[in-house]
Design a protein around this motif. Structure first.
Motif, PDB file in Angstrom:
ATOM      1  N   LEU A   1       0.823  -1.208   0.000  1.00  0.00           N
ATOM      2  CA  LEU A   1       0.000   0.000   0.000  1.00  0.00           C
ATOM      3  C   LEU A   1       0.859   1.261   0.000  1.00  0.00           C
ATOM      4  CD1 LEU A   1      -2.808  -1.008   2.550  1.00  0.00           C
ATOM      5  CD2 LEU A   1      -3.064  -0.653   0.080  1.00  0.00           C
ATOM      6  N   ILE A   2       1.895   1.254   0.838  1.00  0.00           N
ATOM      7  CA  ILE A   2       2.780   2.417   0.905  1.00  0.00           C
ATOM      8  C   ILE A   2       3.536   2.600  -0.409  1.00  0.00           C
ATOM      9  CG2 ILE A   2       4.667   3.521   2.163  1.00  0.00           C
ATOM     10  CD1 ILE A   2       3.922   1.700   4.561  1.00  0.00           C
ATOM     11  N   LEU A   3       3.995   1.486  -0.976  1.00  0.00           N
ATOM     12  CA  LEU A   3       4.736   1.550  -2.233  1.00  0.00           C
ATOM     13  C   LEU A   3       3.869   2.103  -3.360  1.00  0.00           C
ATOM     14  CD1 LEU A   3       6.682  -1.839  -2.072  1.00  0.00           C
ATOM     15  CD2 LEU A   3       7.690   0.442  -2.073  1.00  0.00           C
ATOM     16  N   GLU A   4       2.598   1.705  -3.390  1.00  0.00           N
ATOM     17  CA  GLU A   4       1.699   2.219  -4.419  1.00  0.00           C
ATOM     18  C   GLU A   4       1.515   3.727  -4.274  1.00  0.00           C
ATOM     19  OE1 GLU A   4       0.520   0.752  -7.120  1.00  0.00           O
ATOM     20  OE2 GLU A   4       1.804  -0.915  -6.459  1.00  0.00           O
ATOM     21  N   LYS A   5       1.442   4.200  -3.041  1.00  0.00           N
ATOM     22  CA  LYS A   5       1.319   5.641  -2.808  1.00  0.00           C
ATOM     23  C   LYS A   5       2.589   6.373  -3.243  1.00  0.00           C
ATOM     24  CE  LYS A   5      -2.006   5.315   1.014  1.00  0.00           C
ATOM     25  NZ  LYS A   5      -3.102   5.980   0.274  1.00  0.00           N
TER      26      LYS A   5
ATOM     27  N   LYS B   1       4.732   5.331  -5.560  1.00  0.00           N
ATOM     28  CA  LYS B   1       4.778   5.295  -7.026  1.00  0.00           C
ATOM     29  C   LYS B   1       3.855   6.334  -7.621  1.00  0.00           C
ATOM     30  CE  LYS B   1       5.768   0.329  -7.487  1.00  0.00           C
ATOM     31  NZ  LYS B   1       5.200  -0.966  -7.963  1.00  0.00           N
ATOM     32  N   SER B   2       2.645   6.409  -7.074  1.00  0.00           N
ATOM     33  CA  SER B   2       1.664   7.369  -7.587  1.00  0.00           C
ATOM     34  C   SER B   2       2.147   8.798  -7.425  1.00  0.00           C
ATOM     35  CB  SER B   2       0.331   7.168  -6.853  1.00  0.00           C
ATOM     36  OG  SER B   2      -0.617   8.137  -7.255  1.00  0.00           O
ATOM     37  N   GLU B   3       2.724   9.072  -6.269  1.00  0.00           N
ATOM     38  CA  GLU B   3       3.193  10.436  -6.005  1.00  0.00           C
ATOM     39  C   GLU B   3       4.395  10.784  -6.875  1.00  0.00           C
ATOM     40  OE1 GLU B   3       2.946  14.182  -4.343  1.00  0.00           O
ATOM     41  OE2 GLU B   3       1.546  12.493  -4.349  1.00  0.00           O
TER      42      GLU B   3
ATOM     43  N   SER C   1       5.937  17.449  -8.887  1.00  0.00           N
ATOM     44  CA  SER C   1       6.580  18.492  -9.680  1.00  0.00           C
ATOM     45  C   SER C   1       7.946  18.780  -9.077  1.00  0.00           C
ATOM     46  CB  SER C   1       5.731  19.763  -9.676  1.00  0.00           C
ATOM     47  OG  SER C   1       5.522  20.232  -8.349  1.00  0.00           O
ATOM     48  N   GLU C   2       8.728  19.594  -9.747  1.00  0.00           N
ATOM     49  CA  GLU C   2      10.097  19.857  -9.305  1.00  0.00           C
ATOM     50  C   GLU C   2      10.120  20.435  -7.885  1.00  0.00           C
ATOM     51  OE1 GLU C   2      14.147  22.139 -10.846  1.00  0.00           O
ATOM     52  OE2 GLU C   2      12.274  22.301 -11.973  1.00  0.00           O
ATOM     53  N   ASN C   3      10.923  19.813  -7.029  1.00  0.00           N
ATOM     54  CA  ASN C   3      11.097  20.248  -5.632  1.00  0.00           C
ATOM     55  C   ASN C   3       9.816  20.197  -4.810  1.00  0.00           C
ATOM     56  OD1 ASN C   3      13.861  20.834  -6.044  1.00  0.00           O
ATOM     57  ND2 ASN C   3      13.328  22.839  -6.891  1.00  0.00           N
ATOM     58  N   ASP C   4       8.841  19.450  -5.264  1.00  0.00           N
ATOM     59  CA  ASP C   4       7.583  19.325  -4.516  1.00  0.00           C
ATOM     60  C   ASP C   4       7.523  17.924  -3.912  1.00  0.00           C
ATOM     61  OD1 ASP C   4       5.100  19.391  -3.443  1.00  0.00           O
ATOM     62  OD2 ASP C   4       4.025  19.280  -5.350  1.00  0.00           O
ATOM     63  N   TYR C   5       8.031  17.812  -2.673  1.00  0.00           N
ATOM     64  CA  TYR C   5       8.139  16.500  -2.044  1.00  0.00           C
ATOM     65  C   TYR C   5       7.268  16.389  -0.793  1.00  0.00           C
ATOM     66  CZ  TYR C   5      12.380  16.570  -4.893  1.00  0.00           C
ATOM     67  OH  TYR C   5      13.270  16.680  -5.928  1.00  0.00           O
ATOM     68  N   GLU C   6       6.210  17.185  -0.734  1.00  0.00           N
ATOM     69  CA  GLU C   6       5.427  17.258   0.494  1.00  0.00           C
ATOM     70  C   GLU C   6       4.836  15.917   0.904  1.00  0.00           C
ATOM     71  OE1 GLU C   6       2.558  20.339   0.479  1.00  0.00           O
ATOM     72  OE2 GLU C   6       4.005  21.948   0.137  1.00  0.00           O
ATOM     73  N   LEU C   7       4.462  15.078  -0.054  1.00  0.00           N
ATOM     74  CA  LEU C   7       3.880  13.784   0.273  1.00  0.00           C
ATOM     75  C   LEU C   7       4.888  12.642   0.194  1.00  0.00           C
ATOM     76  CD1 LEU C   7       0.357  13.893  -1.392  1.00  0.00           C
ATOM     77  CD2 LEU C   7       0.932  14.062   1.028  1.00  0.00           C
ATOM     78  N   LEU C   8       5.935  12.801  -0.614  1.00  0.00           N
ATOM     79  CA  LEU C   8       6.918  11.735  -0.744  1.00  0.00           C
ATOM     80  C   LEU C   8       7.641  11.455   0.574  1.00  0.00           C
ATOM     81  CD1 LEU C   8       8.612  12.314  -4.224  1.00  0.00           C
ATOM     82  CD2 LEU C   8       7.329  10.317  -3.484  1.00  0.00           C
ATOM     83  N   VAL C   9       8.068  12.506   1.251  1.00  0.00           N
ATOM     84  CA  VAL C   9       8.807  12.329   2.503  1.00  0.00           C
ATOM     85  C   VAL C   9       7.953  11.646   3.576  1.00  0.00           C
ATOM     86  CG1 VAL C   9       9.979  13.487   4.412  1.00  0.00           C
ATOM     87  CG2 VAL C   9      10.444  14.194   2.067  1.00  0.00           C
ATOM     88  N   PRO C  10       6.694  12.082   3.801  1.00  0.00           N
ATOM     89  CA  PRO C  10       5.869  11.367   4.792  1.00  0.00           C
ATOM     90  C   PRO C  10       5.651   9.892   4.454  1.00  0.00           C
ATOM     91  CG  PRO C  10       4.911  13.502   4.329  1.00  0.00           C
ATOM     92  CD  PRO C  10       6.030  13.303   3.339  1.00  0.00           C
ATOM     93  N   TYR C  11       5.437   9.588   3.172  1.00  0.00           N
ATOM     94  CA  TYR C  11       5.246   8.188   2.780  1.00  0.00           C
ATOM     95  C   TYR C  11       6.524   7.383   3.055  1.00  0.00           C
ATOM     96  CZ  TYR C  11       0.838   9.308   0.414  1.00  0.00           C
ATOM     97  OH  TYR C  11      -0.444   9.697   0.124  1.00  0.00           O
ATOM     98  N   LEU C  12       7.682   8.000   2.759  1.00  0.00           N
ATOM     99  CA  LEU C  12       8.952   7.326   3.035  1.00  0.00           C
ATOM    100  C   LEU C  12       9.118   7.089   4.536  1.00  0.00           C
ATOM    101  CD1 LEU C  12      11.722   6.239   2.185  1.00  0.00           C
ATOM    102  CD2 LEU C  12      12.593   8.595   2.296  1.00  0.00           C
ATOM    103  N   LYS C  13       8.753   8.072   5.343  1.00  0.00           N
ATOM    104  CA  LYS C  13       8.839   7.922   6.801  1.00  0.00           C
ATOM    105  C   LYS C  13       7.956   6.774   7.280  1.00  0.00           C
ATOM    106  CE  LYS C  13       9.742  12.776   7.950  1.00  0.00           C
ATOM    107  NZ  LYS C  13       9.198  13.974   8.641  1.00  0.00           N
ATOM    108  N   ILE C  14       6.741   6.695   6.748  1.00  0.00           N
ATOM    109  CA  ILE C  14       5.818   5.621   7.135  1.00  0.00           C
ATOM    110  C   ILE C  14       6.426   4.266   6.801  1.00  0.00           C
ATOM    111  CG2 ILE C  14       3.578   4.563   6.659  1.00  0.00           C
ATOM    112  CD1 ILE C  14       2.511   7.422   6.177  1.00  0.00           C
TER     113      ILE C  14
END
Length: 229
Positions: A67-71, A73-75, A80-93
């Motif tokens: 589930l986390i991996l799918e999120k 991948k989707s993100e 967009s460039e330098n827009d990591y607002e959701l990537l970092v939280p998913y990585l933390k999870i």
């Protein structure tokens, strides 16, 4: 699931076709050293010289990771460039989940029947942690633990499949990498803080264990990231 630190050598050997998913992230993107309490993965998943770098994943955990991996991948497709607002939280999870599973798996491992051995190993971990910057000789630790060097060597080899010198050196390397990455201290100063009066001897030791020089490591992974901001 395997968790490898930068420059950690590894090889998969099998006669069957295997497949998997690799998650790679640079410490500029998310630094586990600067955020140790967020994920608890610094010494659980990475940089732990006392444990193998893998865990077994059961069906329930596999579904959670999927589930986390799918999120992720989707993100990644939409970021967009330098827009990591959701990537970092998913990585933390992902890292928190993996750390919890590995911590729990250690609790569920069968206990060693020899009552003296686990005590010696626990004591060894503690004395290495307390003394690795000053004491580099295997005999020093045998003296601290009041055990013969040969007996301690056999216990370490049996349970870690490494020599005691390997454990001491690996702990030194972990600390050296941390200092090289997180600070702008001169290499000579880092060497001295780890008990090496000869900077060049330290550099040779570092390169023989990592295949790169301390300066190359610093130039490759970043420089004084912890001193920024």
């Amino acid at each position: 699931m395997f968790s490898f630190a930068p420059y950690q050598p590894f090889m998969f050997s099998t006669d069957k076709k295997i497949s998997g998913i690799a998650i790679q992230f640079h410490s500029d993107f998310y630094c586990i050293h600067r955020n140790p309490k967020e994920t608890n993965c610094d010494t659980v998943l990475f940089n732990n010289i006392y444990q193998p770098p893998f865990i077994k994943v059961d069906k329930e955990s596999e579904e959670s990771f999927s589930l986390i991996l799918e999120k992720l991948k989707s993100e990644l497709k939409n970021v967009s460039e330098n827009d990591y607002e959701l990537l970092v939280p998913y990585l933390k999870i992902f890292l928190v989940t993996a750390s919890r599973i590995k911590s729990q798996s250690k609790k569920n491992e069968p206990k060693i029947t020899d009552s003296k051995t686990p005590y010696i190993l626990r004591s060894l971990k503690n004395v290495i942690e307390e003394n690795f910057k000053e004491k580099h000789s295997a005999s020093d630790y045998a003296t601290l633990l009041n055990i013969s060097p040969n007996a301690l060597a056999k216990i370490v080899k049996t349970h870690f499949n490494k020599t005691l010198t390997d454990l001491i050196t690996e702990r030194i390397i972990v600390e050296a990498k941390r200092e090289l990455y997180m600070t702008s201290k001169p290499i000579k100063e880092i060497a001295f803080s780890l008990g090496y009066n000869d900077e060049f001897y330290f550099s040779r030791m570092f390169k023989s264990n990592t295949d790169i020089s301390p300066q190359t490591y610093r130039d490759t992974v970043g420089f004084a990231k912890a001193e920024l901001n």
